[in-house]
Design a protein around this motif. Structure first.
Motif, mmCIF file in Angstrom:
data_model
loop_
_atom_site.group_PDB
_atom_site.id
_atom_site.type_symbol
_atom_site.label_atom_id
_atom_site.label_comp_id
_atom_site.label_asym_id
_atom_site.label_seq_id
_atom_site.Cartn_x
_atom_site.Cartn_y
_atom_site.Cartn_z
ATOM 1 N N GLY A 79 55.809 75.413 43.595
ATOM 2 C CA GLY A 79 55.153 76.519 43.978
ATOM 3 C C GLY A 79 53.353 76.335 44.077
ATOM 4 N N ALA A 80 53.009 75.780 43.046
ATOM 5 C CA ALA A 80 51.501 75.424 43.080
ATOM 6 C C ALA A 80 50.900 74.580 44.163
ATOM 7 C CB ALA A 80 51.145 74.826 41.696
ATOM 8 N N LYS A 81 52.160 73.771 44.192
ATOM 9 C CA LYS A 81 51.536 72.470 45.313
ATOM 10 C C LYS A 81 51.745 73.170 46.679
ATOM 11 C CE LYS A 81 53.496 68.030 47.269
ATOM 12 N NZ LYS A 81 54.304 67.068 46.904
ATOM 13 N N THR A 82 52.513 73.894 46.996
ATOM 14 C CA THR A 82 52.546 74.488 48.119
ATOM 15 C C THR A 82 51.540 75.637 48.641
ATOM 16 O OG1 THR A 82 55.153 74.449 48.432
ATOM 17 C CG2 THR A 82 54.225 76.306 49.576
ATOM 18 N N LEU A 83 51.157 76.349 47.588
ATOM 19 C CA LEU A 83 50.199 77.248 47.738
ATOM 20 C C LEU A 83 48.849 76.620 47.842
ATOM 21 C CD1 LEU A 83 49.243 80.205 48.060
ATOM 22 C CD2 LEU A 83 49.060 80.303 45.270
ATOM 23 N N LYS A 84 48.526 75.426 47.191
ATOM 24 C CA LYS A 84 47.364 74.790 47.125
ATOM 25 C C LYS A 84 47.067 74.098 48.465
ATOM 26 C CE LYS A 84 44.569 71.199 45.214
ATOM 27 N NZ LYS A 84 44.670 70.062 44.106
ATOM 28 N N LYS A 85 48.283 73.789 49.241
ATOM 29 C CA LYS A 85 48.285 73.234 50.435
ATOM 30 C C LYS A 85 47.901 74.196 51.479
ATOM 31 C CE LYS A 85 51.003 69.968 53.663
ATOM 32 N NZ LYS A 85 50.967 71.067 54.850
ATOM 33 N N GLN A 86 48.745 75.303 51.212
ATOM 34 C CA GLN A 86 48.211 76.590 52.203
ATOM 35 C C GLN A 86 46.641 77.009 52.121
ATOM 36 O OE1 GLN A 86 51.470 78.986 50.729
ATOM 37 N NE2 GLN A 86 52.910 78.486 52.184
ATOM 38 N N VAL A 87 46.203 77.239 50.981
ATOM 39 C CA VAL A 87 44.699 77.501 50.886
ATOM 40 C C VAL A 87 43.837 76.407 51.475
ATOM 41 C CG1 VAL A 87 42.816 77.700 49.073
ATOM 42 C CG2 VAL A 87 45.062 78.655 48.659
ATOM 43 N N ALA A 88 44.272 75.051 51.484
ATOM 44 C CA ALA A 88 43.512 74.088 52.078
ATOM 45 C C ALA A 88 43.635 74.011 53.628
ATOM 46 C CB ALA A 88 43.858 72.611 51.460
ATOM 47 N N GLU A 89 44.691 74.511 53.938
ATOM 48 C CA GLU A 89 44.698 74.681 55.430
ATOM 49 C C GLU A 89 44.380 75.898 56.101
ATOM 50 O OE1 GLU A 89 48.659 73.405 56.003
ATOM 51 O OE2 GLU A 89 48.231 70.887 55.535
ATOM 52 N N SER A 90 44.299 76.846 55.265
ATOM 53 C CA SER A 90 43.961 78.410 55.355
ATOM 54 C C SER A 90 45.126 79.196 56.378
ATOM 55 C CB SER A 90 42.977 78.515 56.603
ATOM 56 O OG SER A 90 41.849 77.828 56.067
ATOM 57 N N GLN A 97 59.643 73.707 50.349
ATOM 58 C CA GLN A 97 60.716 73.168 50.840
ATOM 59 C C GLN A 97 61.592 72.831 49.628
ATOM 60 O OE1 GLN A 97 61.500 73.869 54.192
ATOM 61 N NE2 GLN A 97 59.907 75.310 53.732
ATOM 62 N N GLU A 98 61.190 72.356 48.678
ATOM 63 C CA GLU A 98 61.846 71.805 47.416
ATOM 64 C C GLU A 98 61.368 72.582 46.271
ATOM 65 O OE1 GLU A 98 60.509 68.009 46.401
ATOM 66 O OE2 GLU A 98 58.227 68.250 46.687
ATOM 67 N N ASN A 99 62.408 72.453 45.118
ATOM 68 C CA ASN A 99 62.244 73.289 43.901
ATOM 69 C C ASN A 99 61.963 72.348 42.636
ATOM 70 O OD1 ASN A 99 62.141 75.186 42.149
ATOM 71 N ND2 ASN A 99 64.479 75.716 42.170
ATOM 72 N N VAL A 100 60.669 72.270 42.550
ATOM 73 C CA VAL A 100 60.402 71.496 41.478
ATOM 74 C C VAL A 100 59.670 72.371 40.492
ATOM 75 C CG1 VAL A 100 58.667 69.719 40.652
ATOM 76 C CG2 VAL A 100 59.532 69.490 42.815
ATOM 77 N N PRO A 101 60.239 72.453 39.064
ATOM 78 C CA PRO A 101 59.474 73.406 38.197
ATOM 79 C C PRO A 101 58.190 73.011 37.572
ATOM 80 C CG PRO A 101 61.924 73.030 37.655
ATOM 81 C CD PRO A 101 61.503 72.153 38.745
ATOM 82 N N SER A 102 57.639 73.743 37.220
ATOM 83 C CA SER A 102 56.493 73.301 36.475
ATOM 84 C C SER A 102 56.727 72.840 35.152
ATOM 85 C CB SER A 102 55.314 74.615 36.136
ATOM 86 O OG SER A 102 56.129 75.608 35.428
ATOM 87 N N SER A 103 56.435 71.573 34.775
ATOM 88 C CA SER A 103 57.131 71.057 33.429
ATOM 89 C C SER A 103 56.194 69.992 33.166
ATOM 90 C CB SER A 103 58.487 70.707 33.670
ATOM 91 O OG SER A 103 58.598 69.748 34.623
ATOM 92 N N HIS A 104 56.370 69.482 31.921
ATOM 93 C CA HIS A 104 55.904 68.123 31.235
ATOM 94 C C HIS A 104 56.704 67.139 32.002
ATOM 95 C CE1 HIS A 104 54.595 70.761 27.714
ATOM 96 N NE2 HIS A 104 54.095 69.778 27.260
ATOM 97 N N ARG A 105 57.646 67.282 32.393
ATOM 98 C CA ARG A 105 58.337 66.310 32.959
ATOM 99 C C ARG A 105 57.901 65.741 34.368
ATOM 100 N NH1 ARG A 105 65.061 65.927 33.853
ATOM 101 N NH2 ARG A 105 65.285 64.112 35.050
ATOM 102 N N GLN A 106 57.565 66.908 35.066
ATOM 103 C CA GLN A 106 56.881 66.474 36.468
ATOM 104 C C GLN A 106 55.633 65.845 36.088
ATOM 105 O OE1 GLN A 106 58.274 66.282 39.307
ATOM 106 N NE2 GLN A 106 56.297 65.754 40.530
ATOM 107 N N GLN A 107 54.869 66.346 35.329
ATOM 108 C CA GLN A 107 53.428 65.724 35.103
ATOM 109 C C GLN A 107 53.674 64.487 34.682
ATOM 110 O OE1 GLN A 107 50.629 68.117 32.774
ATOM 111 N NE2 GLN A 107 49.066 66.368 32.900
ATOM 112 N N LEU A 108 54.455 64.080 33.838
ATOM 113 C CA LEU A 108 54.720 62.618 33.143
ATOM 114 C C LEU A 108 55.189 61.739 34.243
ATOM 115 C CD1 LEU A 108 54.733 60.562 30.886
ATOM 116 C CD2 LEU A 108 57.028 61.340 30.326
#
Length: 374
Positions: free
Chosen positions: A141-152, A297-308
């Motif tokens: 969710g954060a990744k998608t929104l950040k990209k949308q902000v960058a691309e207006s 387009q993908e479902n990646v939860p916010s988590s320690h797992r993804q950050q690691l």
């Protein structure tokens, strides 16, 4: 990094943990187990040897130590994960970097901006680097929104809300290091709201000015138990940031209003795509195909797992990981400025933050007492 880790992708990264408390067993050890194909835990250290033995037995960890230095000397880990109370973060991080280990440290990173810079001074180009647990920026969710902000994609950002409304009972502060400036570094802005604040900054980018109030309303602590801030961003957006540990119905909620849409995420301690909604403005709703394409387009939860996972990738590539360096400092700068504004009664511009003075070497002016009209 060890010779075996240098030899190829198949070699596992060797990790050591400092601190055997709840965050280690609830978050980090399960995360490490989920990445067992890439990393192995070779040692754990804690001041309480009984606790070390209990956790090591439960998780099958051979190395058992009383301090970070003991673990580093005996195991030479590639990665040092710091799960101690905040006042021990700086020394452990510096010891790890000086021993050649990359560092992944729980929040808050350290107690002050001065401590953050002291840790950063030990980093070496190509690694090791120190990074910090800001897991909410790592979900889809954060990744998608950040990209949308960058691309207006959604138009210009205008208004945002960032609420961390949590509840910690009086007994929570019976733990000796909690609620004290010297050992926790701050109140809920520092230890609780920091996650949502970091996500706000991840999406909207550079902040420029903050006007804040902070107060101790109910808990018997040295720090605040509530704060509210108005924040200006370089892109023109204005956000309201509220952080509380005295709110019985708990929620973590961020809302971003753009020219063409409202984007919201509501959760408590972590989100997945079901926590997010994209609502088009009336004029944008007519383009249904474009609106449907907004969601991740993908479902990646916010988590320690993804950050690691991303941290391990950075280690293998020998590049600076996300949530480190200037990225990590930006969030700590925000909190230092929040306290400065609340305690001085003045707005604080980010450009005015100095490399010395009260709010560089501390988060708090000792003459300011929370819970008492100043």
């Amino acid at each position: 990094m060890s010779e075996t880790a240098h030899s190829g992708r198949s070699a596992k990264i060797r990790a050591g943990l400092i601190g055997a408390g709840g965050i280690a067993t609830i978050a980090h050890l399960p995360t490490l187990k989920a990445h067992a194909d890439r990393v192995e835990v070779v040692g754990i250290a804690d001041l309480d040897p009984d606790r070390v033995g209990q956790v090591a037995d439960e998780w099958g960890i051979a190395g058992r130590y009383r301090s970070a230095q003991e673990l580093l000397d005996a195991e030479s880990p590639d990665l040092l994960i710091i799960c101690t109370p905040p006042s021990a973060h700086k020394d452990a991080a510096i010891q790890g970097l000086q021993a050649g280990a990359w560092v992944w440290c729980e929040k808050p990173p350290v107690l002050t901006l001065a401590e953050y810079d002291a840790v950063a001074a030990e980093e070496v180009e190509g690694g090791p680097y120190a990074s910090y647990v800001y897991q909410h920026r790592f979900g889809s969710g954060a990744k998608t929104l950040k990209k949308q902000v960058a691309e207006s994609t959604l138009g210009r950002p205008l208004v945002a809300l960032c609420n961390t409304l949590w509840y910690r009972p009086h007994a929570y502060y019976d733990v000796p290091w909690r609620g004290k400036w010297a050992t926790e570094g701050g109140g809920p802005a520092m230890g609780h709201g920091i996650h949502q604040i970091d996500l706000l900054l991840e999406v909207l980018g550079e902040w420029t000015e903050i006007t804040a109030v902070a107060e101790r309303l109910d808990r018997e602590v040295e720090t605040e138990d509530f704060s509210s801030a108005i924040v200006r961003f370089a892109n023109g957006a204005i956000a309201t940031v509220i952080t509380s540990v005295i709110s019985p119905r708990e929620v973590s909620y961020l809302r971003f209003d753009f020219q063409d849409a409202t984007v919201e995420v509501e959760h408590l301690y972590g989100y997945d795509n079901s926590s997010w909604t994209w609502t088009p403005a009336p004029h944008a709703a007519e383009n249904l195909a474009a609106v449907e394409a907004w969601s991740p387009q993908e479902n990646v939860p916010s988590s320690h797992r993804q950050q690691l996972a991303e941290l391990l990738d950075s280690m293998e590539a020998k590049v600076r990981p996300r949530a480190s360096g200037e990225e990590g400092r930006r969030t700590l700068e925000f909190i230092a400025a929040l306290y400065q504004s609340a305690e001085t009664g003045k707005s604080v511009k980010r450009s005015e933050l100095s490399q010395d003075g009260t709010y560089y070497t501390a988060m708090h002016d000792e003459s300011y007492i929370y819970g008492k009209q100043n």
